[in-house]
Design an enzyme around this catalytic site. Structure first.
Site, PDB file in Angstrom:
ATOM      1  N   HIS A  57       0.845  -1.191   0.000  1.00 23.24           N
ATOM      2  CA  HIS A  57       0.000   0.000   0.000  1.00 23.24           C
ATOM      3  C   HIS A  57       0.886   1.249   0.000  1.00 23.24           C
ATOM      4  CE1 HIS A  57       0.542  -0.709   4.455  1.00 23.24           C
ATOM      5  NE2 HIS A  57       0.901   0.542   4.354  1.00 23.24           N
TER       6      HIS A  57
HETATM    7  P1  TYD Z   1      -2.352  -3.885   7.116  1.00 22.05           P
HETATM    8  O1  TYD Z   1      -2.260  -2.413   6.887  1.00 22.05           O
HETATM    9  O2  TYD Z   1      -2.965  -4.693   6.011  1.00 22.05           O
HETATM   10  O3  TYD Z   1      -0.917  -4.475   7.462  1.00 22.05           O
HETATM   11  P2  TYD Z   1       0.422  -4.457   6.585  1.00 22.05           P
HETATM   12  O4  TYD Z   1       0.286  -3.329   5.616  1.00 22.05           O
HETATM   13  O5  TYD Z   1       1.507  -4.266   7.566  1.00 22.05           O
HETATM   14  O6  TYD Z   1       0.555  -5.759   5.894  1.00 22.05           O
HETATM   15  O7  TYD Z   1      -3.124  -4.114   8.469  1.00 22.05           O
HETATM   16  C1  TYD Z   1      -3.560  -5.397   8.874  1.00 22.05           C
HETATM   17  C2  TYD Z   1      -4.817  -5.209   9.700  1.00 22.05           C
HETATM   18  O8  TYD Z   1      -4.522  -4.516  10.901  1.00 22.05           O
HETATM   19  C3  TYD Z   1      -5.894  -4.435   8.973  1.00 22.05           C
HETATM   20  O9  TYD Z   1      -7.147  -5.036   9.280  1.00 22.05           O
HETATM   21  C4  TYD Z   1      -5.823  -3.058   9.603  1.00 22.05           C
HETATM   22  C5  TYD Z   1      -5.334  -3.361  11.002  1.00 22.05           C
HETATM   23  N1  TYD Z   1      -4.540  -2.272  11.608  1.00 22.05           N
HETATM   24  C6  TYD Z   1      -5.057  -1.578  12.677  1.00 22.05           C
HETATM   25  O10 TYD Z   1      -6.190  -1.822  13.133  1.00 22.05           O
HETATM   26  N2  TYD Z   1      -4.293  -0.592  13.244  1.00 22.05           N
HETATM   27  C7  TYD Z   1      -3.063  -0.286  12.785  1.00 22.05           C
HETATM   28  O11 TYD Z   1      -2.388   0.621  13.339  1.00 22.05           O
HETATM   29  C8  TYD Z   1      -2.539  -1.010  11.646  1.00 22.05           C
HETATM   30  C9  TYD Z   1      -1.191  -0.696  11.090  1.00 22.05           C
HETATM   31  C10 TYD Z   1      -3.314  -1.985  11.102  1.00 22.05           C
END
Ligand code: TYD
Length: 140
Positions: A57
């Site tokens: 992302h």
């Molecule tokens: P995601 O952004 O997909 O993780 P990464 O980019 O590191 O692979 O986040 C995974 C899940 O966690 C998604 O459901 C959103 C949640 N999340 C939160 O609730 N709070 C946060 O601070 C972060 C970073 C993610």
């Protein structure tokens, strides 16, 4: 916030390290103006299988600093025109990722931990999670 960041805007920052004179190990501290933003959130990734990819992302306004607290992992960075991969493996070095940069985190070592120091609270509407949408955002 600046939205036209390029790979040249990505910086490694040195985190001051205090080595113990009696050989009791190292201590690093993030404080004062080491980071160009006040920290509003801290999260960390751990137990990531070596064949898994995180990230995938870009952010519209959020800025963050990634620190490999333990082990190593690769960060693939993409500004819509070029890509580069940076391996993080030093707990006294942080990778500062500006707005508008697509990132993927992969190749985590066993025990790899990625600490993320972030400029804002969690807001899903700050995420761009579709690569095509990212390219449109960058005007590519
Ligand atoms: P995601 O952004 O997909 O993780 P990464 O980019 O590191 O692979 O986040 C995974 C899940 O966690 C998604 O459901 C959103 C949640 N999340 C939160 O609730 N709070 C946060 O601070 C972060 C970073 C993610």
């Amino acid at each position: 916030m600046k939205h036209n960041s390029t790979l040249a805007d990505i910086q490694m920052i040195e985190i001051p390290k205090i080595s113990d004179p009696d050989g009791r190990g190292n201590l690093s501290v993030v404080e004062k103006d080491i980071l160009p933003f006040p920290i509003k959130r801290v999260y960390y990734l751990y137990d990531v299988p070596s064949n898994s990819s995180r990230g995938g992302h870009a952010h519209i306004d959020l800025v963050q600093c990634l620190i490999p607290l333990s082990g190593s992992f690769d960060v693939v960075l993409d500004d819509g025109s070029s890509k580069k991969t940076i391996t993080l493996n030093r707990p006294d070095r942080g990778l500062l990722i500006p707005t508008g940069i697509w990132r993927e985190l992969e190749n985590f070592s066993s025990g790899g931990v990625c600490l993320s120091l972030v400029s804002d609270v969690y807001k899903e509407d700050d995420y761009i999670r579709e690569y095509d949408e990212f390219l449109s955002f960058k005007g590519a």
